[in-house]
Design a protein around this motif. Sequence first.
Motif, PDB file in Angstrom:
ATOM      1  N   LYS A 197       0.813  -1.219   0.000  1.00  0.00           N
ATOM      2  CA  LYS A 197       0.000   0.000   0.000  1.00  0.00           C
ATOM      3  C   LYS A 197       0.845   1.266   0.000  1.00  0.00           C
ATOM      4  O   LYS A 197       0.409   2.311  -0.490  1.00  0.00           O
ATOM      5  CB  LYS A 197      -0.932   0.001   1.219  1.00  0.00           C
ATOM      6  CG  LYS A 197      -1.919  -1.159   1.244  1.00  0.00           C
ATOM      7  CD  LYS A 197      -2.774  -1.132   2.504  1.00  0.00           C
ATOM      8  CE  LYS A 197      -3.741  -2.311   2.540  1.00  0.00           C
ATOM      9  NZ  LYS A 197      -4.569  -2.318   3.778  1.00  0.00           N
ATOM     10  N   GLU A 198       2.043   1.189   0.554  1.00  0.00           N
ATOM     11  CA  GLU A 198       2.903   2.365   0.698  1.00  0.00           C
ATOM     12  C   GLU A 198       3.911   2.400  -0.446  1.00  0.00           C
ATOM     13  O   GLU A 198       4.695   1.486  -0.631  1.00  0.00           O
ATOM     14  CB  GLU A 198       3.642   2.312   2.030  1.00  0.00           C
ATOM     15  CG  GLU A 198       4.344   3.601   2.412  1.00  0.00           C
ATOM     16  CD  GLU A 198       3.362   4.707   2.772  1.00  0.00           C
ATOM     17  OE1 GLU A 198       3.473   5.785   2.149  1.00  0.00           O
ATOM     18  OE2 GLU A 198       2.504   4.502   3.651  1.00  0.00           O
TER      19      GLU A 198
ATOM     20  N   ARG B 165       8.536  -4.820   9.307  1.00  0.00           N
ATOM     21  CA  ARG B 165       8.449  -3.492   8.708  1.00  0.00           C
ATOM     22  C   ARG B 165       9.700  -2.696   9.058  1.00  0.00           C
ATOM     23  O   ARG B 165      10.490  -3.069   9.926  1.00  0.00           O
ATOM     24  CB  ARG B 165       7.198  -2.770   9.205  1.00  0.00           C
ATOM     25  CG  ARG B 165       7.125  -2.595  10.714  1.00  0.00           C
ATOM     26  CD  ARG B 165       5.732  -2.181  11.163  1.00  0.00           C
ATOM     27  NE  ARG B 165       4.780  -3.269  10.962  1.00  0.00           N
ATOM     28  CZ  ARG B 165       3.767  -3.232  10.110  1.00  0.00           C
ATOM     29  NH1 ARG B 165       3.561  -2.152   9.369  1.00  0.00           N
ATOM     30  NH2 ARG B 165       2.934  -4.239   9.995  1.00  0.00           N
TER      31      ARG B 165
ATOM     32  N   LYS C 276      11.336   1.680   8.872  1.00  0.00           N
ATOM     33  CA  LYS C 276      11.031   3.091   8.653  1.00  0.00           C
ATOM     34  C   LYS C 276      12.077   3.663   7.697  1.00  0.00           C
ATOM     35  O   LYS C 276      13.276   3.542   7.928  1.00  0.00           O
ATOM     36  CB  LYS C 276      11.036   3.874   9.971  1.00  0.00           C
ATOM     37  CG  LYS C 276      10.669   5.350   9.808  1.00  0.00           C
ATOM     38  CD  LYS C 276      10.583   6.067  11.138  1.00  0.00           C
ATOM     39  CE  LYS C 276       9.355   5.626  11.911  1.00  0.00           C
ATOM     40  NZ  LYS C 276       9.154   6.466  13.133  1.00  0.00           N
TER      41      LYS C 276
ATOM     42  N   LYS D 154       8.432   6.935   6.328  1.00  0.00           N
ATOM     43  CA  LYS D 154       7.394   5.980   5.978  1.00  0.00           C
ATOM     44  C   LYS D 154       7.688   4.627   6.603  1.00  0.00           C
ATOM     45  O   LYS D 154       8.833   4.165   6.607  1.00  0.00           O
ATOM     46  CB  LYS D 154       7.306   5.819   4.453  1.00  0.00           C
ATOM     47  CG  LYS D 154       6.877   7.062   3.691  1.00  0.00           C
ATOM     48  CD  LYS D 154       6.838   6.790   2.195  1.00  0.00           C
ATOM     49  CE  LYS D 154       6.380   8.021   1.417  1.00  0.00           C
ATOM     50  NZ  LYS D 154       6.361   7.771  -0.053  1.00  0.00           N
TER      51      LYS D 154
ATOM     52  N   VAL E 177       7.264   0.827   6.128  1.00  0.00           N
ATOM     53  CA  VAL E 177       6.967  -0.043   4.990  1.00  0.00           C
ATOM     54  C   VAL E 177       7.231  -1.501   5.347  1.00  0.00           C
ATOM     55  O   VAL E 177       8.027  -1.826   6.235  1.00  0.00           O
ATOM     56  CB  VAL E 177       7.808   0.345   3.759  1.00  0.00           C
ATOM     57  CG1 VAL E 177       7.484   1.758   3.306  1.00  0.00           C
ATOM     58  CG2 VAL E 177       9.295   0.217   4.037  1.00  0.00           C
TER      59      VAL E 177
ATOM     60  N   ASP F 200       5.231  -3.771   0.632  1.00  0.00           N
ATOM     61  CA  ASP F 200       5.365  -2.406   0.116  1.00  0.00           C
ATOM     62  C   ASP F 200       6.588  -2.272  -0.786  1.00  0.00           C
ATOM     63  O   ASP F 200       6.542  -1.565  -1.804  1.00  0.00           O
ATOM     64  CB  ASP F 200       5.487  -1.410   1.275  1.00  0.00           C
ATOM     65  CG  ASP F 200       4.217  -1.304   2.098  1.00  0.00           C
ATOM     66  OD1 ASP F 200       3.127  -1.419   1.513  1.00  0.00           O
ATOM     67  OD2 ASP F 200       4.322  -1.111   3.321  1.00  0.00           O
TER      68      ASP F 200
ATOM     69  N   SER G 128       6.412  -1.203  -4.609  1.00  0.00           N
ATOM     70  CA  SER G 128       7.121  -0.005  -5.066  1.00  0.00           C
ATOM     71  C   SER G 128       8.081  -0.317  -6.207  1.00  0.00           C
ATOM     72  O   SER G 128       8.197   0.456  -7.163  1.00  0.00           O
ATOM     73  CB  SER G 128       7.890   0.615  -3.894  1.00  0.00           C
ATOM     74  OG  SER G 128       7.018   0.962  -2.840  1.00  0.00           O
TER      75      SER G 128
END
Length: 359
Positions: free
Chosen positions: A195-196, A236, A238, A243, A245, A249, A253
């Motif tokens: 989503k990111e 995840r 940062k 962000k 992620v 993600d 991307s």
Amino acid sequence: MIALGLEGSANKLGIGLISHPAQGKPPIILANLRHTYHAPPGSGFLPKETAKHHRSWIVRLVKQTLQQTGITPSQISCICYTKGPGMGAPLQSVAVAARTIALLWGLEDKLIGVNHCVGHIEMGRAITRASNPVVLYVSGGNTQVIAYSHYRYRIFGEALDIAIGNCLDRFARALNIPNDPAPGYNIEQLAKGGKELVDLPYAVKGMDCSFSGILAWVEGLADRLASDENDSRADRLKTEEGKVVTPADLCFSLQETVFAMLVEITERAMAHVGAEQVLIVGGVGCNERLQQMMGLMARERGGSVYATDERFCIDNGIMIAQAGLLAYGTGVRGTVEDSETTQRFRTDEVYIGWRERDG
């Protein structure tokens, strides 16, 4: 005419049998068998191990092809094999098998070496019935934007360093994504949950593109997902922009960025030659997101996109049989003595004698 095609330029061994019933009629696919060598997660396939896999499987696949179709060696017009480009050892192992079969079946003067890239294009044209499209050829070893003119497939743009498929495969290793059924496929499935959108380098240079810098960037992010304590993966991280992620993600991307680059150079080629059709071929061409993005661009130009599924996008023997039989029909012949292979064989080196001068 009937042709047997043998493909083994990388980790997929393909055996195909195709028939051209009459001029002007579509080819008939009689058999399309394939077996893939999968390296362990986190690693790539080595030439030596890949060649060993091909030698282990090729006889049984050829036998299975004949049993499945009921075709006898006396009915086959020519033996077609991948001359290049590709990995040296796997190419040579399949070429040796092609020579052996040709000698056994009395076809030693009807051995056709096929350009792997042209095989992808001709299979795509045959399946989709695209007339004269701009071709985006995307695979593990090649990234090219191509248009046909004057009996050649002209390369308008290509990757300056590593191919798009190689970029995806190496990123899959960085995240320890399994190679079965294919690293690119597994990235595609993970990306659907992303989503990111992470900002990544975007490297288009005229009609060419570059993927090594993008790969280095996302590999660095992937490395940060690993814990120094037990080498397990974190959920995840940062980014410098703040962000948060996940692996999904990163997959999302990477796909969005590199596919946008491919769409840009393809659109530029379409504008240059005045084409309304785009044909996507090669293993990465199976990616639904790539097809979707290319479709959006083409529709905005009043055009359309043609693509196939994994049966014909991923390396296969039927595409070698198709291109070889087209060449055979124009009088091209080869012998055991001149059945060499080469790791470097440009798409635009091949004389396309079976097409009209202007398409």
